[in-house]
Design an enzyme around this catalytic site. Structure first.
Site, PDB file in Angstrom:
ATOM      1  N   ARG A  51      -1.545 -14.050   1.407  1.00  0.00           N
ATOM      2  CA  ARG A  51      -2.693 -13.811   2.284  1.00  0.00           C
ATOM      3  C   ARG A  51      -3.531 -12.614   1.896  1.00  0.00           C
ATOM      4  NH1 ARG A  51       0.101 -16.196   5.371  1.00  0.00           N
ATOM      5  NH2 ARG A  51       1.669 -15.078   4.217  1.00  0.00           N
ATOM      6  N   THR A  52      -2.872 -11.485   1.692  1.00  0.00           N
ATOM      7  CA  THR A  52      -3.657 -10.274   1.476  1.00  0.00           C
ATOM      8  C   THR A  52      -4.467 -10.405   0.188  1.00  0.00           C
ATOM      9  OG1 THR A  52      -1.998  -9.006   2.646  1.00  0.00           O
ATOM     10  CG2 THR A  52      -3.520  -7.758   1.283  1.00  0.00           C
ATOM     11  N   LYS A  81       6.226  -2.949 -19.440  1.00  0.00           N
ATOM     12  CA  LYS A  81       6.432  -2.166 -20.675  1.00  0.00           C
ATOM     13  C   LYS A  81       6.621  -0.689 -20.366  1.00  0.00           C
ATOM     14  CE  LYS A  81       3.292  -5.212 -23.199  1.00  0.00           C
ATOM     15  NZ  LYS A  81       1.942  -5.259 -23.781  1.00  0.00           N
ATOM     16  N   ARG A 102      -1.474  -3.387  -4.510  1.00  0.00           N
ATOM     17  CA  ARG A 102      -0.222  -3.466  -3.743  1.00  0.00           C
ATOM     18  C   ARG A 102       0.901  -3.069  -4.685  1.00  0.00           C
ATOM     19  NH1 ARG A 102       1.858  -8.220   0.156  1.00  0.00           N
ATOM     20  NH2 ARG A 102       0.315  -7.151   1.450  1.00  0.00           N
ATOM     21  N   HIS A 130      -0.193  -0.036   5.300  1.00  0.00           N
ATOM     22  CA  HIS A 130      -0.933  -1.262   4.972  1.00  0.00           C
ATOM     23  C   HIS A 130      -2.238  -1.233   5.776  1.00  0.00           C
ATOM     24  CE1 HIS A 130      -1.887  -5.222   3.830  1.00  0.00           C
ATOM     25  NE2 HIS A 130      -0.777  -5.869   4.165  1.00  0.00           N
TER      26      HIS A 130
HETATM   27  C1  NCD Z   1       2.683  -8.070   5.614  1.00  0.00           C
HETATM   28  C2  NCD Z   1       3.015  -7.141   4.452  1.00  0.00           C
HETATM   29  O1  NCD Z   1       2.830  -7.499   3.302  1.00  0.00           O
HETATM   30  O2  NCD Z   1       3.453  -6.047   4.761  1.00  0.00           O
HETATM   31  N1  NCD Z   1       1.997  -9.203   5.230  1.00  0.00           N
HETATM   32  C3  NCD Z   1       0.654  -9.186   5.021  1.00  0.00           C
HETATM   33  O3  NCD Z   1       0.110  -8.338   4.358  1.00  0.00           O
HETATM   34  N2  NCD Z   1      -0.064 -10.106   5.637  1.00  0.00           N
HETATM   35  C4  NCD Z   1       3.844  -8.362   6.461  1.00  0.00           C
HETATM   36  C5  NCD Z   1       5.105  -8.836   5.822  1.00  0.00           C
HETATM   37  O4  NCD Z   1       5.219  -9.027   4.621  1.00  0.00           O
HETATM   38  O5  NCD Z   1       6.040  -9.041   6.586  1.00  0.00           O
END
Ligand code: NCD
Length: 363
Positions: A51-52, A81, A102, A130
């Protein structure tokens, strides 16, 4: 140049402006479809995401821009590496206008921002923060409830490793008359830097319980979270705790008729699929909102007005011999990164790591 590393990088007025812009994008999508023509977003996802990452990519495409990047550091990036975050980011900032990152290591996007020539957006760092999920959550609450104050909000599940909860509580600390109800097994309670550093520090009203049913009737919002399997040091602990809370239709019978049920997704089994039919379930709408608020964020970070705002400055120190003890902190792996701390309690000798916020006792 501005970055979004934690939600405190944005003022409440800026968050309001982002939400107003996202509302306008929803109403007038055609006005925005060409705004970022010729611009590139790099998505550097060193940790899995559906999703993100896709919502960032969809956001950039809907603004007329392009996307480059990777979604699996293990197979397709030079991290395998042994390349440092600093080097990766210096190189990518020559190719892209903005970066969403991320990373499993806490503080990695902050280190990236220290080295980058283009804005960095933290798309999740370990169990730490986040902030773009938080913008999504605030925007969803605002659209559902019409306000971000005077709400009783239950946060349920893995409050220890759930980074979305840490960022959301940080954001809520700036609104009036919020009551937090923290619902988790004892082992998965909030870390100190959120409980003491945010909730207590800002005199927020809160209570802690292990019993979801007990508090259900008073909630305006129930924010469910997944038990974060990948962050447990010990698999047997995960197995013991994984079914701690399962939201069912039956359980929702005692809830308010206008409760809003949220979840950052992905869900495992903590919300039964039958609940999706309940009009109070809002998590798929929440995911949809994520694209629009990310459009607003990317547009703003790349606009002239935002470029001129100063980054926040904080006094950090490097006491001789002090090292962060969090095994997931970026300072454990990044070459030549200075160990830096903020003194948070002079009397008790407690220092907080600049990168991951772990508290260290000066021995
Ligand atoms: C969350 C995350 O990655 O922290 N998901 C997201 O970004 N939509 C929640 C999760 O992974 O539980």
């Amino acid at each position: 140049m501005r970055n979004l590393i934690d939600i405190f990088d944005l003022s409440v007025d800026e968050i309001d402006a982002l939400m107003a812009l996202a509302d306008d994008i929803i109403k007038n999508p055609r006005d925005y479809c060409d705004r970022l023509r010729g611009k590139k977003l790099a998505t550097l996802f060193f940790e899995p995401s559906t999703r993100t990452r896709l919502s960032f990519e969809a956001a950039m495409y809907e603004l007329g821009g392009n996307v480059l990047g990777f979604s699996e550091a293990g197979n397709s990036s030079s991290a395998v590496k042994g390349e440092s975050i600093s080097d990766t980011v210096k190189v990518i900032s020559a190719y892209a206008d903005i970066i969403a990152m991320r990373h499993p290591r806490e503080g990695a996007p902050l280190v990236a921002a220290m080295k980058s020539d283009v804005p960095i957006i933290n798309a999740g760092d370990g169990g730490h923060h986040h902030p773009t999920q938080t913008l999504t959550d605030l925007f969803t609450i605002k659209r559902k409830k019409g306000r971000l104050d005077s709400l009783t909000i239950g946060l349920c599940g893995d409050l220890k490793f759930g980074r979305t909860v840490h960022s959301l509580i940080s954001a809520l600390s700036r609104y009036r008359n919020i009551t937090l109800i923290l619902i988790s097994p004892d082992e998965l309670r909030l870390p100190g830097y959120i409980k003491k550093g945010v909730i207590v520090e800002n005199a927020m009203k809160y209570s802690e319980t292990t019993d979801l049913d007990l508090v259900m009737p008073v909630l305006d919002i129930l924010y469910m979270t997944r038990i974060q399997q990948e962050r447990f040091a010990n698999r047997s602990d995960y197995v013991r705790l994984k079914d701690s809370y399962i939201l069912t239709e039956e359980r929702l019978k005692s809830a308010k008729p206008d409760l809003t049920v949220m979840h950052p997704l992905p869900r495992v089994n903590e919300i039964s699929v039958a609940v999706d039919r309940d009009p109070r379930a809002c998590y798929f709408e929440q995911a949809r909102n994520g694209k629009y608020i990310r459009m607003a964020l990317i547009l703003s970070l790349l606009s002239e007005q935002w470029l001129s705002c100063p980054d926040k400055k904080q006094p950090f120190i490097s006491p001789v011999g002090m090292k962060c003890e969090n095994p997931s902190c970026i300072s454990q792996t990044e070459q030549e990164l200075p160990q830096e701390f903020r003194l948070v309690d002079r009397e008790k000798g407690i220092y907080r790591c600049r990168y991951c916020d772990t508290d260290i006792l000066d021995k």
